[in-house]
Design a protein around this motif. Structure first.
Motif, PDB file in Angstrom:
ATOM      1  N   ASP A   1      38.587  32.343  43.578  1.00 16.82           N
ATOM      2  CA  ASP A   1      38.409  33.589  42.843  1.00 16.82           C
ATOM      3  C   ASP A   1      37.111  33.456  42.067  1.00 16.82           C
ATOM      4  N   GLU A   2      36.772  34.478  41.322  1.00 16.91           N
ATOM      5  CA  GLU A   2      35.545  34.393  40.539  1.00 16.91           C
ATOM      6  C   GLU A   2      35.670  35.229  39.285  1.00 16.91           C
ATOM      7  N   TYR A   3      34.871  34.856  38.290  1.00 17.97           N
ATOM      8  CA  TYR A   3      34.792  35.610  37.051  1.00 17.97           C
ATOM      9  C   TYR A   3      33.321  35.712  36.681  1.00 17.97           C
ATOM     10  N   ASP A   4      32.807  36.933  36.628  1.00 20.23           N
ATOM     11  CA  ASP A   4      31.395  37.174  36.326  1.00 20.23           C
ATOM     12  C   ASP A   4      30.490  36.344  37.245  1.00 20.23           C
ATOM     13  N   HIS A   5      30.824  36.342  38.545  1.00 17.71           N
ATOM     14  CA  HIS A   5      30.058  35.657  39.587  1.00 17.71           C
ATOM     15  C   HIS A   5      30.146  34.140  39.504  1.00 17.71           C
ATOM     16  N   HIS A   6      31.067  33.608  38.684  1.00 15.18           N
ATOM     17  CA  HIS A   6      31.306  32.166  38.628  1.00 15.18           C
ATOM     18  C   HIS A   6      32.593  31.866  39.394  1.00 15.18           C
ATOM     19  N   PRO A   7      32.579  30.848  40.260  1.00 16.10           N
ATOM     20  CA  PRO A   7      33.815  30.516  40.985  1.00 16.10           C
ATOM     21  C   PRO A   7      34.865  29.945  40.030  1.00 16.10           C
ATOM     22  N   THR A   8      36.108  30.295  40.259  1.00 14.68           N
ATOM     23  CA  THR A   8      37.194  29.769  39.433  1.00 14.68           C
ATOM     24  C   THR A   8      38.268  29.167  40.333  1.00 14.68           C
ATOM     25  N   LEU A   9      38.924  28.164  39.796  1.00 12.95           N
ATOM     26  CA  LEU A   9      40.040  27.523  40.466  1.00 12.95           C
ATOM     27  C   LEU A   9      41.321  28.044  39.837  1.00 12.95           C
ATOM     28  N   VAL A  10      42.146  28.727  40.624  1.00 10.64           N
ATOM     29  CA  VAL A  10      43.392  29.291  40.100  1.00 10.64           C
ATOM     30  C   VAL A  10      44.428  28.171  40.018  1.00 10.64           C
ATOM     31  N   VAL A  11      44.874  27.865  38.806  1.00 10.33           N
ATOM     32  CA  VAL A  11      45.828  26.763  38.602  1.00 10.33           C
ATOM     33  C   VAL A  11      47.190  27.264  38.138  1.00 10.33           C
ATOM     34  N   ALA A  12      47.268  28.526  37.720  1.00 13.62           N
ATOM     35  CA  ALA A  12      48.549  29.102  37.296  1.00 13.62           C
ATOM     36  C   ALA A  12      48.558  30.566  37.694  1.00 13.62           C
ATOM     37  N   GLY A  13      49.608  30.981  38.388  1.00 12.64           N
ATOM     38  CA  GLY A  13      49.618  32.333  38.930  1.00 12.64           C
ATOM     39  C   GLY A  13      50.284  33.370  38.071  1.00 12.64           C
ATOM     40  N   GLY A  14      51.140  32.964  37.114  1.00 15.23           N
ATOM     41  CA  GLY A  14      51.931  33.956  36.402  1.00 15.23           C
ATOM     42  C   GLY A  14      52.981  34.495  37.362  1.00 15.23           C
ATOM     43  N   PRO A  15      54.255  34.170  37.188  1.00 12.88           N
ATOM     44  CA  PRO A  15      55.266  34.445  38.212  1.00 12.88           C
ATOM     45  C   PRO A  15      55.589  35.914  38.441  1.00 12.88           C
ATOM     46  N   LEU A  16      55.454  36.754  37.416  1.00  8.90           N
ATOM     47  CA  LEU A  16      55.877  38.144  37.532  1.00  8.90           C
ATOM     48  C   LEU A  16      54.700  39.099  37.359  1.00  8.90           C
ATOM     49  N   GLN A  17      54.584  40.051  38.283  1.00  2.00           N
ATOM     50  CA  GLN A  17      53.630  41.127  38.094  1.00  2.00           C
ATOM     51  C   GLN A  17      54.153  42.075  37.016  1.00  2.00           C
ATOM     52  N   TYR A  18      53.283  42.987  36.562  1.00  2.00           N
ATOM     53  CA  TYR A  18      53.675  43.878  35.466  1.00  2.00           C
ATOM     54  C   TYR A  18      54.909  44.695  35.825  1.00  2.00           C
ATOM     55  N   ARG A  19      54.951  45.231  37.050  1.00  2.00           N
ATOM     56  CA  ARG A  19      56.102  46.046  37.427  1.00  2.00           C
ATOM     57  C   ARG A  19      57.375  45.201  37.508  1.00  2.00           C
ATOM     58  N   ASP A  20      57.220  43.916  37.913  1.00  2.00           N
ATOM     59  CA  ASP A  20      58.387  43.026  37.949  1.00  2.00           C
ATOM     60  C   ASP A  20      58.935  42.788  36.550  1.00  2.00           C
ATOM     61  N   ARG A  21      58.044  42.680  35.576  1.00  2.00           N
ATOM     62  CA  ARG A  21      58.487  42.482  34.190  1.00  2.00           C
ATOM     63  C   ARG A  21      59.267  43.694  33.696  1.00  2.00           C
ATOM     64  N   ILE A  22      58.818  44.896  34.093  1.00  2.00           N
ATOM     65  CA  ILE A  22      59.538  46.105  33.677  1.00  2.00           C
ATOM     66  C   ILE A  22      60.919  46.142  34.321  1.00  2.00           C
ATOM     67  N   ILE A  23      60.974  45.840  35.627  1.00  2.00           N
ATOM     68  CA  ILE A  23      62.266  45.843  36.316  1.00  2.00           C
ATOM     69  C   ILE A  23      63.209  44.821  35.684  1.00  2.00           C
ATOM     70  N   LYS A  24      62.696  43.639  35.407  1.00  2.00           N
ATOM     71  CA  LYS A  24      63.534  42.590  34.803  1.00  2.00           C
ATOM     72  C   LYS A  24      63.992  43.005  33.408  1.00  2.00           C
ATOM     73  N   ARG A  25      63.110  43.663  32.655  1.00  2.00           N
ATOM     74  CA  ARG A  25      63.481  44.107  31.310  1.00  2.00           C
ATOM     75  C   ARG A  25      64.552  45.200  31.370  1.00  2.00           C
ATOM     76  N   LEU A  26      64.410  46.134  32.304  1.00  2.00           N
ATOM     77  CA  LEU A  26      65.427  47.173  32.459  1.00  2.00           C
ATOM     78  C   LEU A  26      66.776  46.556  32.834  1.00  2.00           C
ATOM     79  N   PHE A  27      66.749  45.571  33.720  1.00  2.00           N
ATOM     80  CA  PHE A  27      67.965  44.856  34.103  1.00  2.00           C
ATOM     81  C   PHE A  27      68.594  44.184  32.883  1.00  2.00           C
ATOM     82  N   ASP A  28      67.761  43.528  32.069  1.00  2.00           N
ATOM     83  CA  ASP A  28      68.264  42.836  30.874  1.00  2.00           C
ATOM     84  C   ASP A  28      68.929  43.798  29.902  1.00  2.00           C
ATOM     85  N   VAL A  29      68.248  44.912  29.625  1.00  2.00           N
ATOM     86  CA  VAL A  29      68.779  45.879  28.651  1.00  2.00           C
ATOM     87  C   VAL A  29      70.081  46.491  29.162  1.00  2.00           C
TER      88      VAL A  29
END
Length: 436
Positions: free
Chosen positions: A220-248
C-alpha cells in the motif's frame, strides 16, 4: 448511527404523509393496511441493506453523490423485496396501491435531500470529525502532506518496545478513532511497532522507504511512500454497525427477560454479606482502553481484589456462599449487559482481562506476543474460547495460549451468524466446574 436514525425517520414521515394524503388519516381504514404498515415492512430491510452497502460512515459525508446512489439502490431493493412478499402472501388486494406509490416517491425524495443536509449537519453536531488517517513519527525525519494529523511518539511518551497495558492505552488514546494509523520508524523498531499496532481496531501500517526500489512489492502507500500493512482492523465500518445493532437488540431482550433474576440476585447479595451489590473492576477493552466492568459482588467486601493480582482458587475463603453459586452458574456476569448497552462491551467477543492478570508467573502479554491482537475488537460477555471450555484460572501458560488461539480465530473470522451460534452455544455451558 445519526444518519441511520434520520433515514428511518424520513421513511416513517414519507409513508405517514402518503397515508394522510391518500386516505385522509394517519391510521387508515380498519380493513386496509396503511402507510405505516408499509413502512414497517420496508424500513428494517432498508436499514440492513444500506449498512451493507456502506451508506453510513465518515467517508459517506464527503462522497454525497455516491452515497445518494447507494441509499436509493438499497431502498429500491427493499421495495422489491416487499413486493415479492406481498405477491406470494396474496395480500395485494388489501393494500392501497396509491398510498404505496406516493410513499415510495416521498421516501426517495427524502433520502436524496437528506444526504447533503446530513453532510453539513453532522460535523456541526459532533464538532471536529475524527481523523481517518494518523501518522506517528518515531525517531526518523518525515515530511507530511498538509492537513496530516502528525504525532511524535517521543513527545507522547509512546515506546513500542514496552508491550504493557499502560503503553497500549497510551497509544489508543493518541490515535483516537482513526481508521488508519501509519508509523514512520527506524527499521530496527518495525517489529515492535508491528506488535503495538495489532492492539488497535484501526488498520496499522509502517512506512518502509526501502521498498521504493521494489515497486511491484508495494502493499500500500501513503503520500507516495510505500507502506507495509501489519494490522488490518478486523471489522469494516458497516460490520461495526451490524455488530452494534446485534448487541443492543440482544442486550435489550436479555434485560427484559432476565430482570427477575437480576432483582433476586441483587437482593441475595445484599442480604447475605455487607457491601455493595455490584463489583466494579478496571479491564482492558477495545484498543486496550481501560473501562469499568460490572459484576455481581461474589467476594467479601473487605477481601475484594480490584486489581486481580491474585487468581481465585477452589474453595477460596474470599468468596461468599452466595458468590460461589453465582460464579458456578455464571449469574455473576449478568450485569455486564449494562456494559454492552453503554458500548464498552459486546455480547460476543474475547473476554476482558484485568491489566494485572497473570498466567502462572507472567503477565498475559509476557506469555505470548500475539496477546494484544485480541484487543482490536470489543470484549464480550461470552466468546469462542468460553464455549470451547477455555475458562477459569490461568495457572499455566498453556491456559492462556489455548484461549488466545480461540480469541484470534474469532477476531479474524467474525460474522453476525457466528455471534448468534456462540450465544446459543453459551446456554449449554453456563454451569461449569472451572468457575470458583
Amino acid at each position: 448511527m445519526c444518519s441511520l436514525a434520520a433515514d428511518l425517520a424520513t421513511l416513517f414521515v414519507a409513508f405517514a404523509l402518503a397515508n394522510l394524503l391518500v386516505i385522509g388519516k394517519f391510521v387508515g381504514e380498519p380493513a386496509k393496511p396503511h402507510g405505516l404498515v408499509m413502512f414497517a415492512m420496508i424500513a428494517p430491510v432498508y436499514a440492513l441493506l444500506a449498512i451493507q452497502a456502506g451508506v453510513y460512515g465518515i467517508r459517506s459525508l464527503a462522497a454525497v453523490r455516491e452515497t445518494i446512489l447507494r441509499a436509493c439502490w438499497a431502498f429500491a431493493q427493499a421495495v422489491m423485496l416487499m413486493l415479492v412478499i406481498v405477491y406470494f402472501g396474496k395480500i395485494a388486494e388489501q393494500l392501497s396501491r396509491l398510498t404505496f406509490v406516493v410513499g415510495v416517491g416521498f421516501s426517495l425524495c427524502g433520502l436524496i435531500l437528506l444526504r447533503p443536509v446530513m453532510a453539513r449537519l453532522i460535523p456541526r453536531m459532533i464538532g471536529e470529525m475524527p481523523a481517518i488517517a494518523v501518522v506517528i513519527v518515531d525517531s526518523v525525519p518525515f515530511t507530511a502532506p498538509t492537513g496530516t494529523v502528525l504525532l511524535d511518539a517521543r513527545v507522547l511518551g509512546i515506546d513500542p518496545v514496552r508491550h504493557d497495558a499502560e503503553m497500549a492505552a497510551r497509544l489508543a488514546s493518541a490515535v483516537g478513532h482513526a481508521e488508519r494509523v501509519i508509523v514512520a520508524c527506524p527499521s530496527e523498531r518495525i517489529n515492535d511497532w508491528s506488535i503495538a499496532l495489532k492492539s488497535l481496531e484501526a488498520r496499522g501500517e509502517i512506512l518502509v522507504p526501502e521498498l521504493m526500489r521494489f515497486a511491484p512489492a508495494k502493499l500500500d502507500e501513503y503520500d507516495h511512500h510505500p507502506t507495509l500493512v501489519v494490522a488490518g482492523g478486523p471489522l469494516q465500518y458497516r460490520d461495526r454497525i451490524i455488530k452494534r445493532l446485534f448487541d443492543v437488540l440482544v442486550a435489550g431482550i436479555a434485560t427484559l427477560l432476565l430482570s427477575p433474576v437480576l432483582l433476586l440476585t441483587a437482593l441475595a447479595v445484599k442480604l447475605t454479606s455487607p457491601g455493595p451489590i455490584l463489583f466494579r473492576q478496571q479491564r482492558l477493552g477495545r484498543d486496550a482502553r481501560l473501562f469499568s466492568i460490572y459484576k455481581f459482588r461474589t467476594m467479601r467486601s473487605d477481601m475484594t481484589d480490584h486489581a486481580a493480582a491474585q487468581l481465585t482458587q477452589r474453595s477460596d475463603p474470599r468468596v461468599t456462599r452466595v458468590g460461589a453459586f453465582l460464579r458456578r452458574t455464571s449469574i455473576d456476569e449478568l450485569p455486564q449487559i449494562l456494559n454492552v448497552l453503554k458500548g464498552d462491551m459486546s455480547i460476543v467477543g474475547p473476554r476482558p482481562h484485568a491489566p494485572a492478570a497473570r498466567a502462572a508467573d507472567k503477565l498475559y502479554w509476557e506469555v505470548d506476543d500475539r496477546y494484544w491482537e485480541r484487543h482490536c475488537i470489543k470484549p464480550g460477555i461470552t466468546g469462542l474460547a468460553q464455549v470451547r471450555g477455555h475458562r477459569g484460572a490461568t495457572n499455566a501458560h498453556q491456559d492462556l495460549i489455548d484461549r488466545l488461539q480461540s480469541d484470534l480465530e474469532y477476531v479474524t473470522n467474525w460474522s453476525v451468524w457466528r455471534d448468534l451460534r456462540i450465544v446459543f452455544a453459551t446456554l449449554r455451558v453456563l454451569v461449569h466446574d472451572k468457575a470458583y
